[in-house]
Motif scaffolding. Structure first.
Motif, mmCIF file in Angstrom:
data_model
loop_
_atom_site.group_PDB
_atom_site.id
_atom_site.type_symbol
_atom_site.label_atom_id
_atom_site.label_comp_id
_atom_site.label_asym_id
_atom_site.label_seq_id
_atom_site.Cartn_x
_atom_site.Cartn_y
_atom_site.Cartn_z
ATOM 1 N N ARG A 27 0.770 -1.332 -0.068
ATOM 2 C CA ARG A 27 -0.005 -0.023 -0.030
ATOM 3 C C ARG A 27 0.727 1.189 -0.026
ATOM 4 N NH1 ARG A 27 -3.277 -4.253 -0.726
ATOM 5 N NH2 ARG A 27 -5.196 -4.239 0.122
ATOM 6 N N GLN A 28 2.158 1.139 0.138
ATOM 7 C CA GLN A 28 2.934 2.320 0.262
ATOM 8 C C GLN A 28 3.626 2.637 -1.159
ATOM 9 O OE1 GLN A 28 5.819 4.064 0.518
ATOM 10 N NE2 GLN A 28 5.158 5.073 2.338
ATOM 11 N N ILE A 29 3.788 3.891 -1.413
ATOM 12 C CA ILE A 29 4.080 4.493 -2.783
ATOM 13 C C ILE A 29 5.369 3.813 -3.170
ATOM 14 C CG2 ILE A 29 5.216 6.444 -1.954
ATOM 15 C CD1 ILE A 29 3.555 6.142 -5.307
ATOM 16 N N ALA A 30 6.184 3.220 -2.239
ATOM 17 C CA ALA A 30 7.588 2.699 -2.394
ATOM 18 C C ALA A 30 7.392 1.403 -3.046
ATOM 19 C CB ALA A 30 8.455 2.495 -1.076
ATOM 20 N N HIS A 31 6.432 0.824 -2.952
ATOM 21 C CA HIS A 31 6.122 -0.402 -3.495
ATOM 22 C C HIS A 31 5.867 0.008 -5.343
ATOM 23 C CE1 HIS A 31 4.678 -4.426 -4.698
ATOM 24 N NE2 HIS A 31 3.455 -3.939 -5.316
ATOM 25 N N ALA A 32 5.150 0.859 -5.389
ATOM 26 C CA ALA A 32 4.955 1.180 -6.889
ATOM 27 C C ALA A 32 6.496 1.508 -7.429
ATOM 28 C CB ALA A 32 4.123 2.201 -7.163
ATOM 29 N N VAL A 33 7.333 2.420 -6.707
ATOM 30 C CA VAL A 33 8.500 2.700 -7.237
ATOM 31 C C VAL A 33 9.194 1.539 -7.798
ATOM 32 C CG1 VAL A 33 10.929 3.791 -6.545
ATOM 33 C CG2 VAL A 33 8.773 4.957 -6.010
ATOM 34 N N ILE A 34 9.434 0.547 -6.656
ATOM 35 C CA ILE A 34 10.207 -0.674 -6.663
ATOM 36 C C ILE A 34 9.809 -1.556 -8.178
ATOM 37 C CG2 ILE A 34 10.696 -2.930 -5.760
ATOM 38 C CD1 ILE A 34 10.514 -1.432 -3.277
ATOM 39 N N THR A 35 8.479 -1.537 -8.143
ATOM 40 C CA THR A 35 7.901 -2.527 -9.180
ATOM 41 C C THR A 35 8.079 -1.785 -10.505
ATOM 42 O OG1 THR A 35 6.267 -3.201 -7.632
ATOM 43 C CG2 THR A 35 5.686 -3.482 -9.903
ATOM 44 N N LEU A 36 7.779 -0.468 -10.662
ATOM 45 C CA LEU A 36 8.138 0.479 -11.770
ATOM 46 C C LEU A 36 9.509 0.211 -12.365
ATOM 47 C CD1 LEU A 36 5.656 3.597 -11.146
ATOM 48 C CD2 LEU A 36 5.292 1.691 -13.189
ATOM 49 N N ALA A 37 10.538 0.124 -11.316
ATOM 50 C CA ALA A 37 11.873 -0.090 -11.754
ATOM 51 C C ALA A 37 12.291 -1.197 -12.356
ATOM 52 C CB ALA A 37 12.789 0.369 -10.660
ATOM 53 N N GLY A 38 11.363 -2.451 -12.244
ATOM 54 C CA GLY A 38 11.623 -3.672 -12.860
ATOM 55 C C GLY A 38 12.001 -4.584 -11.706
ATOM 56 N N ALA A 39 11.665 -4.334 -10.665
ATOM 57 C CA ALA A 39 12.306 -5.216 -9.317
ATOM 58 C C ALA A 39 10.984 -5.893 -8.895
ATOM 59 C CB ALA A 39 13.102 -4.371 -8.552
ATOM 60 N N ARG A 40 11.286 -6.736 -8.238
ATOM 61 C CA ARG A 40 10.214 -7.612 -7.267
ATOM 62 C C ARG A 40 10.194 -7.425 -5.912
ATOM 63 N NH1 ARG A 40 10.523 -13.761 -8.253
ATOM 64 N NH2 ARG A 40 12.584 -13.342 -8.884
ATOM 65 N N ASP A 41 9.569 -6.513 -5.285
ATOM 66 C CA ASP A 41 9.389 -6.298 -3.879
ATOM 67 C C ASP A 41 9.259 -7.298 -3.157
ATOM 68 O OD1 ASP A 41 8.738 -5.155 -1.367
ATOM 69 O OD2 ASP A 41 7.337 -4.096 -1.888
ATOM 70 N N ILE A 42 10.098 -7.504 -2.059
ATOM 71 C CA ILE A 42 10.021 -9.048 -1.478
ATOM 72 C C ILE A 42 8.878 -9.168 -0.433
ATOM 73 C CG2 ILE A 42 12.384 -9.336 -1.684
ATOM 74 C CD1 ILE A 42 12.851 -8.840 1.130
ATOM 75 N N PHE A 43 8.270 -7.761 -0.144
ATOM 76 C CA PHE A 43 6.902 -8.123 0.397
ATOM 77 C C PHE A 43 5.794 -7.389 -0.146
ATOM 78 C CE2 PHE A 43 10.532 -7.909 3.652
ATOM 79 C CZ PHE A 43 10.383 -8.878 4.373
ATOM 80 N N ALA A 44 5.875 -7.879 -1.523
ATOM 81 C CA ALA A 44 4.563 -7.494 -2.210
ATOM 82 C C ALA A 44 3.552 -7.996 -1.872
ATOM 83 C CB ALA A 44 5.001 -7.847 -3.656
ATOM 84 N N ASP A 45 3.390 -8.982 -1.016
ATOM 85 C CA ASP A 45 2.336 -9.828 -0.535
ATOM 86 C C ASP A 45 1.668 -9.227 0.893
ATOM 87 O OD1 ASP A 45 4.386 -10.745 1.117
ATOM 88 O OD2 ASP A 45 3.907 -12.737 1.020
ATOM 89 N N CYS A 46 2.341 -8.045 1.494
ATOM 90 C CA CYS A 46 1.863 -7.670 2.593
ATOM 91 C C CYS A 46 0.936 -6.361 2.444
ATOM 92 C CB CYS A 46 3.309 -6.974 3.477
ATOM 93 S SG CYS A 46 3.001 -5.987 4.768
#
Length: 330
Positions: free
Chosen positions: A218-237
């Protein structure tokens, strides 16, 4: 960006008002004219006003930027703004500031393990003649009902702030610039299958090392990480932030770690904080064998650039992508 241009939107101000904005609860506030005296809750909202050309109307701020911590073109302007508090602005000082607008970056959320202090009530703000505008990207994150996957909410914050301060043209230009950077990254890495994208962990060093506080989807950082082409390790939180155990991080063994520290008040202080976090990762028993640590895949990017709405969100997407895909993003 060059000097302040707060009067540039005077013509459109007459045409663009009244302007109505909403907060996290859906309550609305209407502005009949652009505010003349603005107080910002922290350096991030201050930076947005400077970028919009409304800096001359900022009369005070909390959580001020340290010298050299803002982009060079904005730093001199930022240092002239009166500091009302080094942290959260005390209730009495905020109500007595003479402001007609308070830009609230965090709302009533918790930050750095502590509450946001004794926040004035709506009646107290009204009695003091102060209207509020929230950066909903940050203030409303905990109430979001779905993962954040793009920067649309950040763009909306900038657009709303531009409308209220009669700098809509500048806001539009900032949003267009952000979109251009993100679209370029998306074009470069969009064909990489999700299964082949590197895993990524944002390490909030200042939130404490005994038990890590992680950013969730729910945090904007998740979008930043995802848009950069990475997989956020806490994407399921399904939250904005959450405390986990180091065993959770070890089990996910990220390919890359972003060392994220808060603004410590100066460029040199920030460097010391980054150095301390780097040393901790390399010497702590729980983290020193992580793949990202062993391979030196540690990015030093300030926390606010990832977690608080601003033009720097797009810059961070680009910076992360360049590190992860040097052959694709230049």
């Amino acid at each position: 960006m060059d000097g302040d241009s707060g009067t540039a939107g005077s013509t459109q101000a007459a045409e663009g008002f009244p302007v109505t904005v909403s907060d996290c609860s859906g309550s609305t506030t209407t502005f009949a004219k652009a505010p003349a005296k603005i107080v910002t809750s922290n350096a991030s909202s201050l930076e947005l006003l400077l970028r919009l050309g409304a800096g001359s109307r900022v009369s005070g701020t909390g959580w001020p930027p340290g010298r050299g911590t803002m982009p060079a073109a904005l730093d001199a302007q930022a240092q002239k703004v009166k500091v009302l508090s080094r942290t959260v602005i005390p209730k009495e000082k905020l109500l007595g500031s003479g402001a007609d607008l308070y830009i609230n970056t965090f709302g009533a959320m918790k930050m750095g393990g502590g509450g946001m202090g004794d926040v004035p009530s709506e009646k107290e703000f009204a009695a003091a003649g102060i209207k509020q505008l929230q950066l909903k990207t940050t203030a409303c994150a905990a109430k979001a009902d779905r993962p954040v996957t793009d920067l649309a909410a950040v763009e909306e914050d900038i657009t709303s702030l531009g409308a209220v301060t009669a700098t809509a043209d500048r806001a539009r230009a900032l949003v267009d610039g952000m979109r251009a950077k993100v679209d370029a990254v998306r074009k470069a890495v969009g064909t990489v299958p999700m299964s082949r994208r590197p895993t990524y962990f944002l390490f909030d060093f200042d939130a404490g090392t005994k038990q890590p506080t992680v950013v969730c989807n729910r945090q904007i950082a998740h979008a930043v990480i995802t848009l950069a082409g990475a997989r956020d390790i806490f994407a399921d939180c399904d939250d904005d932030r959450r405390q986990v155990g180091w065993e959770d991080v070890v089990a996910k063994n990220p390919d890359w770690i972003q060392i994220a520290v808060h603004n410590h008040g100066s460029a040199s202080a920030n460097k010391r904080a980054f150095d301390d976090a780097h040393t901790w990762l390399r010497t702590n028993a729980a983290t020193k064998e992580l793949k990202a640590v062993r391979e030196g895949h540690l990015l030093r990017i300030g926390l606010e650039r990832s977690t608080i709405a601003g033009v720097a969100n797009a810059d961070t997407v680009e910076e992360i992508a360049k590190a992860l895909y040097p052959d694709k993003v230049r």
